[in-house]
Motif scaffolding. Structure first.
Motif, PDB file in Angstrom:
ATOM      1  N   HIS A 184      -9.321  -0.869  -0.175  1.00 47.04           N
ATOM      2  CA  HIS A 184      -7.981  -1.436  -0.910  1.00 47.04           C
ATOM      3  C   HIS A 184      -8.257  -2.663  -1.460  1.00 47.04           C
ATOM      4  O   HIS A 184      -7.890  -3.152  -2.284  1.00 47.04           O
ATOM      5  CB  HIS A 184      -6.809  -1.579   0.018  1.00 47.04           C
ATOM      6  CG  HIS A 184      -6.592   0.083   0.905  1.00 47.04           C
ATOM      7  ND1 HIS A 184      -6.037   0.218   2.188  1.00 47.04           N
ATOM      8  CD2 HIS A 184      -6.769   1.311   0.350  1.00 47.04           C
ATOM      9  CE1 HIS A 184      -5.971   1.347   2.443  1.00 47.04           C
ATOM     10  NE2 HIS A 184      -6.240   2.062   1.247  1.00 47.04           N
ATOM     11  N   GLU A 190       0.368   5.583   0.256  1.00 44.27           N
ATOM     12  CA  GLU A 190      -0.525   6.596   0.282  1.00 44.27           C
ATOM     13  C   GLU A 190       0.017   7.805   0.023  1.00 44.27           C
ATOM     14  O   GLU A 190       1.238   8.013   0.382  1.00 44.27           O
ATOM     15  CB  GLU A 190      -1.306   6.591   2.135  1.00 44.27           C
ATOM     16  CG  GLU A 190      -2.311   5.629   2.072  1.00 44.27           C
ATOM     17  CD  GLU A 190      -3.103   5.918   3.389  1.00 44.27           C
ATOM     18  OE1 GLU A 190      -4.257   6.637   3.395  1.00 44.27           O
ATOM     19  OE2 GLU A 190      -2.706   5.271   4.358  1.00 44.27           O
ATOM     20  N   ASP A 198       5.185  -3.236   4.061  1.00 42.15           N
ATOM     21  CA  ASP A 198       4.476  -3.119   2.753  1.00 42.15           C
ATOM     22  C   ASP A 198       3.765  -1.777   2.894  1.00 42.15           C
ATOM     23  O   ASP A 198       2.510  -1.838   2.209  1.00 42.15           O
ATOM     24  CB  ASP A 198       3.646  -4.384   2.272  1.00 42.15           C
ATOM     25  CG  ASP A 198       4.577  -5.620   2.245  1.00 42.15           C
ATOM     26  OD1 ASP A 198       5.711  -5.506   1.748  1.00 42.15           O
ATOM     27  OD2 ASP A 198       4.094  -6.665   2.373  1.00 42.15           O
ATOM     28  N   TYR A 199       3.984  -0.816   3.575  1.00 41.21           N
ATOM     29  CA  TYR A 199       3.577   0.502   3.452  1.00 41.21           C
ATOM     30  C   TYR A 199       4.310   1.740   3.251  1.00 41.21           C
ATOM     31  O   TYR A 199       5.602   1.813   3.638  1.00 41.21           O
ATOM     32  CB  TYR A 199       2.859   0.406   4.818  1.00 41.21           C
ATOM     33  CG  TYR A 199       2.108   1.878   5.044  1.00 41.21           C
ATOM     34  CD1 TYR A 199       0.888   2.041   4.412  1.00 41.21           C
ATOM     35  CD2 TYR A 199       2.381   2.626   6.144  1.00 41.21           C
ATOM     36  CE1 TYR A 199       0.086   3.022   4.465  1.00 41.21           C
ATOM     37  CE2 TYR A 199       1.583   3.623   6.144  1.00 41.21           C
ATOM     38  CZ  TYR A 199       0.429   4.046   5.633  1.00 41.21           C
ATOM     39  OH  TYR A 199      -0.412   5.244   5.769  1.00 41.21           O
ATOM     40  N   MET A 248      -2.026   1.819  10.445  1.00 39.07           N
ATOM     41  CA  MET A 248      -1.496   1.051   8.996  1.00 39.07           C
ATOM     42  C   MET A 248      -0.387   0.463   9.183  1.00 39.07           C
ATOM     43  O   MET A 248      -0.171  -0.758   8.578  1.00 39.07           O
ATOM     44  CB  MET A 248      -1.588   2.425   8.098  1.00 39.07           C
ATOM     45  CG  MET A 248      -2.660   3.232   8.030  1.00 39.07           C
ATOM     46  SD  MET A 248      -3.940   2.216   7.451  1.00 39.07           S
ATOM     47  CE  MET A 248      -4.014   2.295   5.726  1.00 39.07           C
ATOM     48  N   PRO A 280       6.665   5.806  10.063  1.00 43.69           N
ATOM     49  CA  PRO A 280       6.384   4.961   8.689  1.00 43.69           C
ATOM     50  C   PRO A 280       7.486   5.471   7.607  1.00 43.69           C
ATOM     51  O   PRO A 280       8.413   6.329   7.841  1.00 43.69           O
ATOM     52  CB  PRO A 280       5.285   5.390   8.120  1.00 43.69           C
ATOM     53  CG  PRO A 280       4.882   6.687   8.731  1.00 43.69           C
ATOM     54  CD  PRO A 280       5.627   6.812  10.176  1.00 43.69           C
ATOM     55  N   LEU A 304       0.853  -1.115   0.001  1.00 43.85           N
ATOM     56  CA  LEU A 304       0.035   0.023  -0.044  1.00 43.85           C
ATOM     57  C   LEU A 304       0.737   1.250   0.165  1.00 43.85           C
ATOM     58  O   LEU A 304       1.576   1.368   0.878  1.00 43.85           O
ATOM     59  CB  LEU A 304      -0.949   0.120   1.134  1.00 43.85           C
ATOM     60  CG  LEU A 304      -1.900   1.147   1.400  1.00 43.85           C
ATOM     61  CD1 LEU A 304      -2.753   1.314   0.168  1.00 43.85           C
ATOM     62  CD2 LEU A 304      -2.496   1.316   2.687  1.00 43.85           C
ATOM     63  N   TRP A 307       0.354  -3.485   7.733  1.00 50.14           N
ATOM     64  CA  TRP A 307       0.910  -3.522   6.631  1.00 50.14           C
ATOM     65  C   TRP A 307       2.525  -3.786   6.884  1.00 50.14           C
ATOM     66  O   TRP A 307       3.039  -4.173   5.941  1.00 50.14           O
ATOM     67  CB  TRP A 307       0.751  -2.186   5.680  1.00 50.14           C
ATOM     68  CG  TRP A 307      -0.574  -1.790   5.223  1.00 50.14           C
ATOM     69  CD1 TRP A 307      -1.422  -1.438   5.779  1.00 50.14           C
ATOM     70  CD2 TRP A 307      -1.129  -2.724   4.094  1.00 50.14           C
ATOM     71  NE1 TRP A 307      -2.766  -1.473   5.152  1.00 50.14           N
ATOM     72  CE2 TRP A 307      -2.395  -2.311   3.925  1.00 50.14           C
ATOM     73  CE3 TRP A 307      -0.507  -3.475   2.938  1.00 50.14           C
ATOM     74  CZ2 TRP A 307      -3.276  -2.529   2.782  1.00 50.14           C
ATOM     75  CZ3 TRP A 307      -1.184  -3.716   1.956  1.00 50.14           C
ATOM     76  CH2 TRP A 307      -2.652  -3.372   1.817  1.00 50.14           C
TER      77      TRP A 307
END
Ligand code: G6P
Ligand code: 1S3
Length: 603
Positions: free
Chosen positions: A594, A14, A44-45, A37, A96, A12, A41
């Protein structure tokens, strides 16, 4: 076969203009959602946004870029083209990974990109404001990155890219045209036309489906912005927005029914103070009381135990944010309280941002003199305490001595002089700063004569700046200020979601909202007895302005009639339901969006 497809891993991304760049509510959405999130994730974010050196200096920490990951390879290939791309951690809870693009490195190309946008999508960007040029440059950088990243996607994960608002989405139509292997979600947090029309067209909601979007966009000089928004909404695999109310605008202005509504949450754990929240209210209320004494008592004193602190806050959108109706309701409330012989005083704070020269020196001075009075009193208190102790220890007599004899003449005179010079006949100011020009709040106050007259039950403090902890008037940050207040008042007319009432709830402070705000509308849908939980909703959908103002005044009047015990109980109740809005409960809506994007893309 079907099962195998469903199990494929996803990645993902954003994308938002407000990633690591605080402008308004979208920053709150992105930032507060991150822990939830990252929990789902993991690696994978990724978040994408613009690079602004000043904010980056405080919130961004660079990481080395290697060619071992698809992200690294995509960045290195862009750097090889001379483009400035930063990779690192966003220093917020959840930490993140983010990629920030330096718009300046693409700016020279803006006219060429605009030409292509016209050629391919017929979006006219001639003579646009600076912000639009920046979003076009950012869009191109994002387009190159995503194209490269998708090409590098050797693990063949499904890449889902979630775009927030048009400012981050100018490249979405190109990604679609180029058939880049990503699934896309576009969330609009308001519509450009809604923002303009709601404030300018009476009965906006009644005539919503009658507008010609293009004609209106040209009329308000926002043709490019509205066109980018519409194109992104139409081209995305999934369109979402934040409330049912804004979904109607999507139909009217963007020509598409959103597949999903994604309500906004907060990271409620960050606010949770458990049983402490009542003590914190008490502590911060005292700080607000210090300001109130300094501001009002030099001209008029009232009983602080019978004083209620109400506030509203937000960007200065006079009618959209409901400042107009709040002021008109306060005039009615003032009258009602006088007629009822109420012993209470209401101080209403307007916290917003308007151009000003400086804090009003008289307001600062009064505050400073009050501090001096407090210091005098503390000196006297100490002197009396020490001398009383000595006298008590050395005396055989059980009589309490006359305490006056312990007060030194110097301190007695100094205190008297300070208080005398402080007292004044001038009415306490309604605005704490020297505004650059008179605005709608001031004009309304003059019309209603709500000007801090001694016999007014409702007093006004208009603070035309956001509250930060370095502010010399309160010495509190915004969150502390909210906790110290008794009620937040947000009867918005145009508010796709509206975080302010939710921010009250998270701190155990009851709040007023409206059924035209996304939050109020959502509360009404999920909780029938919302009033029991400290949320009052003004009906602005079916009542006219005057009726709504009257209803708000009645709500406020009822609030002034509560006992302290009622208020304490209510604060506990509000705090106890705030968890409903924790992202751990609301992230599920994003997960569905998603999933849906991947499914729609595969079709
Ligand atoms: C909290 C504190 C109490 C205080 C009360 C004031 O509950 O724990 O010690 O008396 O707040 O409430 P009020 O609504 O009057 O500010
Ligand atoms: C928008 O920000 P605004 O204050 O311009 O997005 C926010 C986050 O979704 C939302 O809370 C707000 O109502 C919208 O108006």
């Amino acid at each position: 076969m079907e099962k195998k497809v469903a199990e494929k891993k996803k990645f993902l991304v954003e994308v938002a203009w407000e990633t690591c760049n605080q402008v308004g509510g979208i920053y709150t959405v992105i930032r507060t959602k991150v822990p939830s999130m990252v929990e789902k994730w993991g690696d994978d974010y990724l978040l994408l946004g613009p690079y602004f050196p000043q904010t980056a200096a405080a919130e961004f920490e660079a990481l080395p870029v290697t060619d071992e990951t698809p992200i690294g390879r995509a960045i290195l290939s862009m750097r090889a083209l001379g483009l400035q791309v930063h990779y690192g951690n966003w220093l917020i809870t959840g930490k993140p990974k983010i990629v920030l693009f330096d718009i300046a490195s693409m700016y020279e190309q803006v006219d060429v990109i605009k030409g292509k946008i016209w050629e391919n999508h017929k979006i006219s960007t001639l003579g646009v404001e600076e912000l639009v040029n920046q979003t076009i440059a950012l869009g191109e950088l994002i387009r190159i990155f995503l194209t490269q990243f998708a090409a590098e996607n050797k693990s063949k994960k499904d890449i889902v890219v979630h775009f927030h608002e048009w400012m981050a989405s100018t490249c979405l139509p190109d990604l679609k045209k180029d058939k880049v292997k990503i699934s896309t979600v576009f969330t609009t947090h308001a519509t450009m036309l809604g923002r303009y029309l709601a404030g300018n067209v009476p009965n906006f909601y009644d005539v919503l489906d009658k507008f010609d979007w293009h004609k209106e966009a040209v009329h308000y000089g926002i043709e490019a912005q509205a066109s980018f928004e519409r194109a992104a909404a139409q081209k995305a695999d999934v369109l979402t927005t934040v409330s049912d109310i804004t979904a109607k605008e999507c139909v009217a202005f963007l020509g598409r029914i959103p597949e999903l509504i994604l309500p906004n949450g907060l990271n409620i754990q960050r606010f949770a103070a458990m049983h402490e929240h009542q003590n914190l209210h008490s502590l911060y209320k005292k700080r607000i009381s210090d300001f109130v004494m300094g501001h009002f008592f030099q001209n008029q004193a009232f009983d602080l135990d019978q004083t209620l602190y109400l506030f509203t806050s937000g960007r200065f959108e006079y009618s959209n944010k409901g400042y107009d109706i709040t002021l008109d309701a306060l005039e009615i409330l003032n009258r009602k309280m006088k007629e009822a012989g109420s012993k209470k005083t209401v101080i209403m704070f307007f916290i917003t941002k308007q151009p000003y020269h400086s804090i009003d020196p008289e307001v600062l001075h009064s505050r400073a003199v009050l501090d001096e009075i407090r210091e005098n009193c503390q000196a006297i208190q100490k002197e009396v305490g020490d001398k009383l102790f000595e006298a008590a220890a050395s005396s055989n007599d059980l009589q309490l001595p006359d305490l006056n004899q312990f007060v030194d003449e110097y301190w007695r005179l100094r205190l008297r002089r300070t208080v005398q010079t402080w007292k004044t006949n001038a009415r306490p100011k309604v605005v704490t700063h020297l505004l650059k020009q008179e605005d709608d709040i001031i004009r309304n106050l003059h019309r209603t004569q709500l000007l801090n007259n001694p016999d007014d039950k409702v007093k006004i403090v208009y603070h035309p700046d956001f509250i930060v902890s370095t502010n010399p008037l309160f010495g509190l940050d915004y969150g502390q200020f909210v906790r110290g207040c008794h009620l937040g008042v947000f009867p918005s007319y145009y508010e796709p979601w509206g975080y302010t009432p939710l921010e009250c709830m998270a701190r155990g402070v009851p709040t007023v909202t409206s059924d035209l705000s996304g939050f109020g509308d959502y509360m009404m849908q999920i909780m029938r007895d919302y009033e029991q939980w400290g949320v009052s909703v003004v009906n602005r959908k079916t009542q006219n302005y005057k009726e709504s103002a009257e209803q708000l005044a009645n709500m406020l009047f009822k609030f002034t009639q509560q006992t302290q015990r009622d208020r304490i109980t209510q604060r506990n109740r509000v705090e106890s339901i705030a968890d409903t809005f924790d992202w751990s409960n609301l992230r599920g809506y994003y997960d569905t969006a998603h999933e849906l994007a991947v499914l729609k893309k595969r079709k």
